[in-house]
Scaffold this active site. Structure first.
Site, PDB file in Angstrom:
ATOM      1  N   ARG A   1       0.832  -1.219   0.000  1.00 40.66           N
ATOM      2  CA  ARG A   1       0.000   0.000   0.000  1.00 40.66           C
ATOM      3  C   ARG A   1       0.866   1.269   0.000  1.00 40.66           C
ATOM      4  O   ARG A   1       0.556   2.255   0.667  1.00 40.66           O
ATOM      5  CB  ARG A   1      -0.949   0.032   1.213  1.00 40.66           C
ATOM      6  CG  ARG A   1      -1.987  -1.062   1.231  1.00 40.66           C
ATOM      7  CD  ARG A   1      -2.966  -0.933   0.077  1.00 40.66           C
ATOM      8  NE  ARG A   1      -4.074  -1.855   0.239  1.00 40.66           N
ATOM      9  CZ  ARG A   1      -4.032  -3.141  -0.125  1.00 40.66           C
ATOM     10  NH1 ARG A   1      -2.949  -3.649  -0.678  1.00 40.66           N
ATOM     11  NH2 ARG A   1      -5.095  -3.900   0.044  1.00 40.66           N
TER      12      ARG A   1
ATOM     13  N   GLU B   1      -4.419   3.795   6.451  1.00 44.01           N
ATOM     14  CA  GLU B   1      -4.106   3.569   5.038  1.00 44.01           C
ATOM     15  C   GLU B   1      -4.444   4.800   4.187  1.00 44.01           C
ATOM     16  O   GLU B   1      -3.646   5.202   3.351  1.00 44.01           O
ATOM     17  CB  GLU B   1      -4.855   2.328   4.548  1.00 44.01           C
ATOM     18  CG  GLU B   1      -4.238   1.740   3.299  1.00 44.01           C
ATOM     19  CD  GLU B   1      -5.215   0.976   2.471  1.00 44.01           C
ATOM     20  OE1 GLU B   1      -5.584   1.485   1.398  1.00 44.01           O
ATOM     21  OE2 GLU B   1      -5.618  -0.129   2.874  1.00 44.01           O
TER      22      GLU B   1
ATOM     23  N   SER C   1     -10.245  -0.426   3.508  1.00 45.50           N
ATOM     24  CA  SER C   1      -9.507  -0.699   4.751  1.00 45.50           C
ATOM     25  C   SER C   1      -8.988   0.616   5.314  1.00 45.50           C
ATOM     26  O   SER C   1      -8.343   1.380   4.599  1.00 45.50           O
ATOM     27  CB  SER C   1      -8.303  -1.593   4.474  1.00 45.50           C
ATOM     28  OG  SER C   1      -8.708  -2.829   3.977  1.00 45.50           O
TER      29      SER C   1
HETATM   30  N1  EPU Z   1     -10.889 -10.581  10.526  1.00 43.36           N
HETATM   31  C1  EPU Z   1     -11.577 -10.684  11.721  1.00 43.36           C
HETATM   32  N2  EPU Z   1     -12.482  -9.722  12.042  1.00 43.36           N
HETATM   33  C2  EPU Z   1     -12.726  -8.667  11.235  1.00 43.36           C
HETATM   34  C3  EPU Z   1     -12.028  -8.548  10.029  1.00 43.36           C
HETATM   35  C4  EPU Z   1     -11.095  -9.527   9.680  1.00 43.36           C
HETATM   36  O1  EPU Z   1     -11.368 -11.615  12.478  1.00 43.36           O
HETATM   37  O2  EPU Z   1     -13.561  -7.841  11.600  1.00 43.36           O
HETATM   38  C5  EPU Z   1      -9.952 -11.626  10.134  1.00 43.36           C
HETATM   39  C6  EPU Z   1     -10.535 -12.455   8.982  1.00 43.36           C
HETATM   40  O3  EPU Z   1     -11.316 -13.512   9.444  1.00 43.36           O
HETATM   41  C7  EPU Z   1      -9.311 -12.961   8.272  1.00 43.36           C
HETATM   42  C8  EPU Z   1      -8.297 -11.830   8.506  1.00 43.36           C
HETATM   43  O4  EPU Z   1      -8.771 -11.061   9.589  1.00 43.36           O
HETATM   44  O5  EPU Z   1      -8.824 -14.123   8.871  1.00 43.36           O
HETATM   45  C9  EPU Z   1      -8.049 -10.977   7.263  1.00 43.36           C
HETATM   46  O6  EPU Z   1      -9.267 -10.438   6.799  1.00 43.36           O
HETATM   47  P1  EPU Z   1      -9.589 -10.302   5.222  1.00 43.36           P
HETATM   48  O7  EPU Z   1      -9.263 -11.553   4.518  1.00 43.36           O
HETATM   49  O8  EPU Z   1     -10.951  -9.737   5.101  1.00 43.36           O
HETATM   50  O9  EPU Z   1      -8.536  -9.280   4.655  1.00 43.36           O
HETATM   51  P2  EPU Z   1      -7.958  -7.961   5.297  1.00 43.36           P
HETATM   52  O10 EPU Z   1      -6.586  -8.191   5.819  1.00 43.36           O
HETATM   53  O11 EPU Z   1      -8.943  -7.389   6.221  1.00 43.36           O
HETATM   54  C10 EPU Z   1      -6.820  -7.109   3.059  1.00 43.36           C
HETATM   55  C11 EPU Z   1      -6.720  -5.799   2.357  1.00 43.36           C
HETATM   56  C12 EPU Z   1      -7.994  -5.542   1.553  1.00 43.36           C
HETATM   57  C13 EPU Z   1      -8.142  -6.648   0.544  1.00 43.36           C
HETATM   58  C14 EPU Z   1      -8.205  -7.998   1.297  1.00 43.36           C
HETATM   59  C15 EPU Z   1      -8.222  -9.166   0.340  1.00 43.36           C
HETATM   60  C16 EPU Z   1      -5.287  -4.348   3.662  1.00 43.36           C
HETATM   61  C17 EPU Z   1      -5.202  -3.213   4.641  1.00 43.36           C
HETATM   62  N3  EPU Z   1      -6.508  -4.727   3.317  1.00 43.36           N
HETATM   63  O12 EPU Z   1      -7.885  -6.997   3.999  1.00 43.36           O
HETATM   64  O13 EPU Z   1      -7.823  -4.308   0.861  1.00 43.36           O
HETATM   65  O14 EPU Z   1      -9.326  -6.482  -0.229  1.00 43.36           O
HETATM   66  O15 EPU Z   1      -7.031  -8.139   2.129  1.00 43.36           O
HETATM   67  O16 EPU Z   1      -6.973  -9.289  -0.265  1.00 43.36           O
HETATM   68  O17 EPU Z   1      -4.257  -4.860   3.232  1.00 43.36           O
HETATM   69  C18 EPU Z   1      -8.185  -1.947   0.991  1.00 43.36           C
HETATM   70  O18 EPU Z   1      -6.961  -1.815   0.945  1.00 43.36           O
HETATM   71  O19 EPU Z   1      -8.948  -0.947   1.048  1.00 43.36           O
HETATM   72  C19 EPU Z   1      -8.751  -3.273   1.003  1.00 43.36           C
HETATM   73  C20 EPU Z   1     -10.063  -3.482   1.144  1.00 43.36           C
END
Ligand code: EPU
Length: 345
Positions: free
Chosen positions: A171, A341, A245
Site C-alpha cells: 500500500r 491507510e 480498509s
Molecule cells: N478478521 C476478523 N475480524 C474482522 C475482520 C477480519 O477476524 O472484523 C480476520 C478475517 O477472518 C481474516 C483476517 O482477519 O482471517 C483478514 O481479513 P480479510 O481476509 O478480510 O482481509 P484484510 O486483511 O482485512 C486485506 C486488504 C484488503 C483486501 C483484502 C483481500 C489491507 C489493509 N486490506 O484486507 O484491501 O481487499 O485483504 O486481499 O491490506 C483496501 O486496501 O482498502 C482493502 C479493502
C-alpha cells in the site's frame, strides 16, 4: 455551460462531498478539472494556481477530508483506454488516469486480456491505483504494471516511470513518499501476462473453488467470485460512505508475533518471505470489541472491523476521533501501533 476546450474548467468554493467516497463535508477554495495533459500544464503555467498549494484528487476513495482546503484541488478526469501493443508474453494496455478502476478491470476481462480480475470492485480511479499500489486476493498493482506518465507540478515536464522508479511497497509508492503532492499521474500502462494463470491462493477464493467444484476457473469466473466476496464483506461506498480498509495490516518481528500470540493465541498472522509476520488488523480491532461500534456519526462496519464507515452526516474529525480511539485500544491490548491507510487531509 460548455467551455472552450483550451480553457481550464474551474469552480470556486467547490463542495468536495460528492468527490470523496466517505461522503465527508469539505470545501475547496478552487477546484480545477483536468481533462488532458495540456490542462495540467495550464495549471503549472497559471499565475495564481501555479504557486498555490495543490491537492490531487482521483476517485476520492482513499482520502479522509478533515478540513476545508484553501488551495487548488486538482480533479483528474483524463480518460481513454486502448490496447497499446501485444507482446509475446503480455498485452500492454494504456489507460487515462481518470478512468474508474473497476470499469477498466471489467473491460480488460471482457476483451480477453485477463490478469486484473482479482482487483475487481476496488473503488477509485486508475491514476490512484499505483499511488497506494492497490492489492487484493493475492495480486497487487505492481504485479500487473508496465509504466506510467506523470506531470511534474513545478516544471510541467512529463516523466515516464517504470516499476522500480515507482518504488512500490505494501500500500505504498514514491507517490505517497517524496513525490507526494508533487506530480499528477496522467496515464497508466498495465502489463497483462500471457499465458494467463489464475491466482487462487487466497482462502476466500479457495472456498469459492471448493463450493463451485470448479478446478480451472476462467478469468470471468474469478472476477465474479471476487465481486461476490467483496460485496459480502465490504460496504458499497455508494450506499455507506467509507474508504476501504482504514488501517494497514501491521508487519511485526517474530519476537513481537510470539509476544502477541502469548496475549491471544487466536491472532490471525501470516509468515512473510523475509521471516517477519503480517497481522490481520481487522482481527486486532475486532478482538478489542469495536465491530459495529460508533463514535458520533462515524462507525466500525459490522461485517469487517477494518473498515470505518460514515453512518450519515459524519465529519472528518469524527472519523479521525474514532480512528484514534481504535489505535489506542489496539495499542493498549497488543502493543501494536496501527497506521492509517488513507491520506488524511
Ligand atoms: N478478521 C476478523 N475480524 C474482522 C475482520 C477480519 O477476524 O472484523 C480476520 C478475517 O477472518 C481474516 C483476517 O482477519 O482471517 C483478514 O481479513 P480479510 O481476509 O478480510 O482481509 P484484510 O486483511 O482485512 C486485506 C486488504 C484488503 C483486501 C483484502 C483481500 C489491507 C489493509 N486490506 O484486507 O484491501 O481487499 O485483504 O486481499 O491490506 C483496501 O486496501 O482498502 C482493502 C479493502
Amino acid at each position: 455551460m460548455s467551455q472552450p476546450p483550451n480553457t481550464l474548467q474551474v469552480q470556486h468554493r467547490a463542495s468536495l462531498r460528492e468527490y470523496n467516497t466517505f461522503g465527508l463535508p469539505a470545501v475547496a477554495a478552487t477546484l480545477v478539472r483536468l481533462a488532458s495533459v495540456a490542462d495540467v500544464r495550464r495549471v503549472v503555467d497559471h499565475r495564481e494556481y501555479g504557486v498555490a498549494a495543490k491537492f490531487v484528487l482521483g476517485g476520492g476513495s482513499n482520502v479522509v477530508l478533515t478540513r476545508d482546503f484553501a488551495g487548488v484541488v486538482l480533479k483528474v478526469e483524463i480518460m481513454g483506454r486502448r490496447l497499446l501493443r501485444e507482446e509475446a508474453d503480455a498485452w500492454i494496455v494504456e489507460v487515462g488516469a481518470g478512468e474508474p478502476w473497476h470499469e477498466v478491470v471489467s473491460w480488460t476481462v471482457q476483451q480477453g486480456w485477463p490478469g486484473l480480475e482479482n482487483l475487481a470492485l476496488i473503488p477509485g480511479s486508475t491514476g490512484a491505483a499505483p499511488v497506494q499500489n492497490i492489492g487484493a486476493y493475492g495480486v497487487e498493482l505492481k504485479d500487473r504494471f508496465e509504466s506510467l506518465d506523470a506531470v511534474d507540478l513545478v516544471t510541467g515536464r512529463t516523466v515516464t516511470l517504470d516499476a522500480p522508479a515507482c518504488r512500490f511497497g505494501y500500500r505504498d509508492s514514491v507517490f505517497k513518499q517524496h513525490l507526494a503532492g508533487k506530480s499528477v499521474i496522467t496515464r497508466v500502462r498495465l502489463r497483462l501476462p500471457r499465458p494467463w494463470q489464475p491466482v487462487l491462493g487466497y482462502l476466500d477464493l479457495e472456498r469459492k473453488m471448493a463450493e463451485s467444484g470448479q478446478r480451472t476457473p476462467d478469468a470471468q469466473t474469478v472476477f465474479d467470485w471476487v465481486c461476490a466476496i467483496r460485496r459480502a464483506k465490504l460496504p458499497d461506498p455508494a450506499v455507506i460512505g467509507n474508504a476501504g480498509s482504514f488501517f494497514k495490516n501491521p508487519v511485526v518481528s517474530p519476537e513481537q508475533c510470539r509476544d502477541i500470540i502469548g496475549r491471544d493465541p487466536a491472532v490471525v498472522h501470516y509468515l512473510l518471505p523475509d521471516g517477519s509476520y503480517k497481522l490481520a488488523a481487522g482481527w486486532l480491532i475486532d478482538a478489542c470489541g469495536w465491530k459495529g461500534k460508533s463514535v458520533g456519526r462515524a462507525g466500525v462496519y459490522d461485517k469487517q472491523a477494518l473498515v470505518l464507515v460514515n453512518r450519515g452526516g459524519a465529519s472528518g474529525a469524527e472519523v479521525v476521533t474514532l480512528a484514534r480511539a481504535i489505535q489506542e485500544s489496539v495499542y493498549g491490548r497488543f502493543g501494536i501501533r496501527l497506521e492509517p491507510e488513507p491520506v488524511i487531509l
